[in-house]
Scaffold this motif. Sequence first.
Motif, PDB file in Angstrom:
ATOM      1  N   LYS A  92     -64.439 -40.722  74.519  1.00  0.00           N
ATOM      2  CA  LYS A  92     -65.778 -41.327  74.759  1.00  0.00           C
ATOM      3  C   LYS A  92     -66.515 -39.914  74.911  1.00  0.00           C
ATOM      4  O   LYS A  92     -67.662 -39.842  74.747  1.00  0.00           O
ATOM      5  CB  LYS A  92     -65.838 -41.977  76.267  1.00  0.00           C
ATOM      6  CG  LYS A  92     -65.271 -43.421  76.052  1.00  0.00           C
ATOM      7  CD  LYS A  92     -66.407 -44.234  75.429  1.00  0.00           C
ATOM      8  CE  LYS A  92     -67.242 -44.641  76.630  1.00  0.00           C
ATOM      9  NZ  LYS A  92     -68.306 -45.778  75.550  1.00  0.00           N
ATOM     10  N   PRO A  98     -71.638 -45.922  66.597  1.00  0.00           N
ATOM     11  CA  PRO A  98     -72.569 -47.019  66.894  1.00  0.00           C
ATOM     12  C   PRO A  98     -71.649 -47.948  67.822  1.00  0.00           C
ATOM     13  O   PRO A  98     -70.578 -47.869  68.299  1.00  0.00           O
ATOM     14  CB  PRO A  98     -72.633 -47.558  65.760  1.00  0.00           C
ATOM     15  CG  PRO A  98     -72.326 -46.751  64.755  1.00  0.00           C
ATOM     16  CD  PRO A  98     -71.328 -45.872  65.075  1.00  0.00           C
ATOM     17  N   GLU A  99     -72.809 -48.358  68.654  1.00  0.00           N
ATOM     18  CA  GLU A  99     -72.089 -49.613  69.604  1.00  0.00           C
ATOM     19  C   GLU A  99     -71.015 -50.719  69.307  1.00  0.00           C
ATOM     20  O   GLU A  99     -69.872 -50.728  69.951  1.00  0.00           O
ATOM     21  CB  GLU A  99     -73.392 -50.218  70.151  1.00  0.00           C
ATOM     22  CG  GLU A  99     -73.022 -51.146  71.564  1.00  0.00           C
ATOM     23  CD  GLU A  99     -74.016 -51.831  72.016  1.00  0.00           C
ATOM     24  OE1 GLU A  99     -74.060 -52.750  73.041  1.00  0.00           O
ATOM     25  OE2 GLU A  99     -75.106 -51.952  71.604  1.00  0.00           O
ATOM     26  N   ARG A 100     -71.288 -51.275  68.227  1.00  0.00           N
ATOM     27  CA  ARG A 100     -70.227 -52.013  67.633  1.00  0.00           C
ATOM     28  C   ARG A 100     -68.773 -51.363  67.589  1.00  0.00           C
ATOM     29  O   ARG A 100     -67.707 -51.901  67.945  1.00  0.00           O
ATOM     30  CB  ARG A 100     -70.604 -52.625  66.252  1.00  0.00           C
ATOM     31  CG  ARG A 100     -69.875 -53.574  65.620  1.00  0.00           C
ATOM     32  CD  ARG A 100     -70.504 -54.246  64.308  1.00  0.00           C
ATOM     33  NE  ARG A 100     -69.527 -55.096  63.586  1.00  0.00           N
ATOM     34  CZ  ARG A 100     -68.879 -54.527  62.376  1.00  0.00           C
ATOM     35  NH1 ARG A 100     -69.288 -53.158  62.026  1.00  0.00           N
ATOM     36  NH2 ARG A 100     -68.018 -55.207  61.816  1.00  0.00           N
ATOM     37  N   GLU A 101     -68.804 -50.218  66.715  1.00  0.00           N
ATOM     38  CA  GLU A 101     -67.693 -49.565  66.566  1.00  0.00           C
ATOM     39  C   GLU A 101     -66.970 -49.215  67.656  1.00  0.00           C
ATOM     40  O   GLU A 101     -65.758 -48.847  67.863  1.00  0.00           O
ATOM     41  CB  GLU A 101     -67.720 -48.181  65.524  1.00  0.00           C
ATOM     42  CG  GLU A 101     -67.965 -48.954  64.054  1.00  0.00           C
ATOM     43  CD  GLU A 101     -69.477 -49.406  63.800  1.00  0.00           C
ATOM     44  OE1 GLU A 101     -70.446 -49.404  64.511  1.00  0.00           O
ATOM     45  OE2 GLU A 101     -69.488 -50.314  62.719  1.00  0.00           O
ATOM     46  N   ALA A 102     -67.793 -48.701  68.729  1.00  0.00           N
ATOM     47  CA  ALA A 102     -67.319 -48.192  70.044  1.00  0.00           C
ATOM     48  C   ALA A 102     -66.740 -49.023  70.685  1.00  0.00           C
ATOM     49  O   ALA A 102     -65.658 -48.910  71.262  1.00  0.00           O
ATOM     50  CB  ALA A 102     -68.699 -47.474  70.684  1.00  0.00           C
ATOM     51  N   ASN A 103     -67.255 -50.518  70.655  1.00  0.00           N
ATOM     52  CA  ASN A 103     -66.824 -51.406  71.143  1.00  0.00           C
ATOM     53  C   ASN A 103     -65.486 -51.961  70.777  1.00  0.00           C
ATOM     54  O   ASN A 103     -64.455 -52.475  71.309  1.00  0.00           O
ATOM     55  CB  ASN A 103     -67.742 -52.549  71.409  1.00  0.00           C
ATOM     56  CG  ASN A 103     -68.831 -52.650  72.189  1.00  0.00           C
ATOM     57  OD1 ASN A 103     -69.007 -51.696  73.006  1.00  0.00           O
ATOM     58  ND2 ASN A 103     -69.891 -53.421  71.984  1.00  0.00           N
ATOM     59  N   GLU A 106     -62.705 -49.404  72.277  1.00  0.00           N
ATOM     60  CA  GLU A 106     -62.456 -49.925  73.655  1.00  0.00           C
ATOM     61  C   GLU A 106     -61.833 -51.249  73.851  1.00  0.00           C
ATOM     62  O   GLU A 106     -60.829 -51.352  74.762  1.00  0.00           O
ATOM     63  CB  GLU A 106     -64.001 -50.355  74.617  1.00  0.00           C
ATOM     64  CG  GLU A 106     -63.700 -50.647  75.856  1.00  0.00           C
ATOM     65  CD  GLU A 106     -65.323 -50.587  76.578  1.00  0.00           C
ATOM     66  OE1 GLU A 106     -65.057 -50.765  78.121  1.00  0.00           O
ATOM     67  OE2 GLU A 106     -66.052 -50.935  76.158  1.00  0.00           O
TER      68      GLU A 106
END
Length: 267
Positions: A92, A98-103, A106
């Motif tokens: 992190k 981007p948010e989608r790939e970071a999610n 996770e």
Amino acid sequence: MATETLTYGNGTSLQASNLPLNGSSAGKPVDIAMDARRVFEVLKNGGLAIVPADIGYGLVAIDPKALERAFVTKQRQPHKRHAMIGSYALHKELHVLPEREANMVELLTRDIDLPLGVIAPLKMNHPIVQKLGSETLARSSVDGTLAMLVNGGKFQDELVRLTSEAGLPLMGSSANLTGKGTKSLVEDIEPEILAVADIVLDYGKRKFSEPRPSSTMIDFRNVEVLRFGACYDVIQDVLVRFYGITLPEDPGRGANFSGHLREAAKR
């Protein structure tokens, strides 16, 4: 520097040592906090360590000269890159997605608790990245990305906590000669690799050894699989189930021993 071998279970040591066993001061065979501290002391003084992860044993270093010693001993080709040994928290801090790939990362590493090699763009101005130095960074980064092993197990998380708090990068790769495959047992590691290590931490057989040891590696810029590894079938299911992303089938070790797709494509 004489090699220290911290042993597991019955106390059988691969190399002569008068040091206490793993966790012996607490009367138990494994003491992650103590073992991580001892490995960290070796690493920050320029040493090389063989350490356990859930996906096999790794050969790791902080010092660039030690890292180069590992590279030469493993007989790695110049195009091979160093990876960072990390944690979800360090991912992190250092990676940009981007948010989608970071999610996705996770979900895979935190919620479903899978080991994963994460390739993503890097914050080049982060102090830990700056500590790599230009030469090591050039041998670790491709197009501004860095590969990081995330969620490699409790010992890895503790060792990474120590190195990160000290502002130091922990780098490395699997503890084996190039092309010989990640080892799930210390006794399977080649003598040349054992000899170059300044400390060997033996926690017995690693959690994920079948059908493949080593981590699955995904480039999250485009969610491209670069290496088939541990828990690949679960990762496949998660990404198609929740994101509609269909990953290629793993042909198995017989057809592609290393699991690297780009290497296989060149043959």
